[in-house]
Design an enzyme around this catalytic site. Structure first.
Site, short mmCIF file in Angstrom:
data_model
loop_
_atom_site.label_atom_id
_atom_site.label_comp_id
_atom_site.label_asym_id
_atom_site.label_seq_id
_atom_site.Cartn_x
_atom_site.Cartn_y
_atom_site.Cartn_z
CG HIS A 56 -2.07 -0.92 1.15
ND1 HIS A 56 -3.14 -0.88 2.00
CD2 HIS A 56 -2.34 -1.92 0.28
CE1 HIS A 56 -4.01 -1.81 1.67
NE2 HIS A 56 -3.55 -2.47 0.63
CD GLU A 58 -2.10 4.12 3.16
OE1 GLU A 58 -1.75 3.46 2.16
OE2 GLU A 58 -3.27 4.14 3.58
CB CYS A 86 -6.49 -0.65 5.23
SG CYS A 86 -4.79 -1.28 5.19
#
Lengths: 146, 146
Positions: A56, A58, A86
């Site tokens: 992801h 991040e 998430c």
């Protein structure tokens, strides 16, 4: 044009990262990490390209920023990300003790808020910045996929 | 000696990974991922060495296993890990849709159970395998640190 070094200024750069993901046929999420008004990490979702659910935006940004800083705690850093992180990314942000997280669109189904509620006590969280634009690129992506 | 290809057999290999972490002065958590009785990933915590809060044993094992399989979903795979996965790793395991997770020692403070409760509906979770040994290496590590 967003004021230089404002939250909107950095979120527009995260949106540009999301657009890069879109072009690669990746779910369009982009992130930047800023320290003292300097961008120290930029990333976009690469789960398909890297065949890796952990890739992801991040997660990559956290790893890059720590690499840049030479320390694993992201004190005095702000993450700008186009979508609510998430649970996995929320957990990573917790470990990083990052000072501030600013996200655009909410993700009521997969976002950290519904599942874990909050991040580290040291982390200020701001939601809904450029929410419409951040949500629009996601909608457009999933409409194209149908 | 644990029966070949039993859960205990693979957990002992995860414990050996934890011992490798201990020797590197890393919090001693080890993990292996098994597919059809074959170990396809082995990893131990490397957060200090890599200066990266995301470098938990499970995260590295998930990335390696997906790389080996050439697909990001860990169907028919089992993760053996010496400590209850944290929220970050629990989130990553959710995305991976892994079939089974077996962990040793519980982590009531930082583990996924207290925070997110469960993993993916496709994931069977078994806890407490070789719990004493898995907990002992952690205790020994933190006693040494004091």
């Amino acid at each position: 044009m967003a004021e230089l070094f404002s939250d909107e200024y950095f979120m527009r750069i995260a949106l540009n990262e999301a657009a890069n993901a879109y072009e690669r046929d990746e779910i369009p999420v982009g992130a930047v990490i800023v320290s003292n008004n300097k961008i120290i990490a930029k990333a976009h979702n690469l789960t398909e390209t890297l065949i890796d659910v952990t890739a992801h935006a991040e997660m990559q940004a956290i790893t890059s920023a720590a690499n840049y800083l030479g320390g694993k705690y992201l004190q005095n850093c702000t993450l700008y990300v186009t979508l609510e992180p998430c649970v996995m990314c929320g957990g990573a942000l917790y470990w990083s003790q990052i000072s501030k997280v600013v996200y655009g669109a909410s993700d009521p189904k997969r976002g950290f808020k519904a599942k874990i509620g909050e991040l580290h006590p040291k982390t200020e969280v701001i939601s809904g910045l450029l929410e419409d634009e951040c949500g629009e690129i996601m909608k457009s992506f999933f409409q194209k996929k149908r």
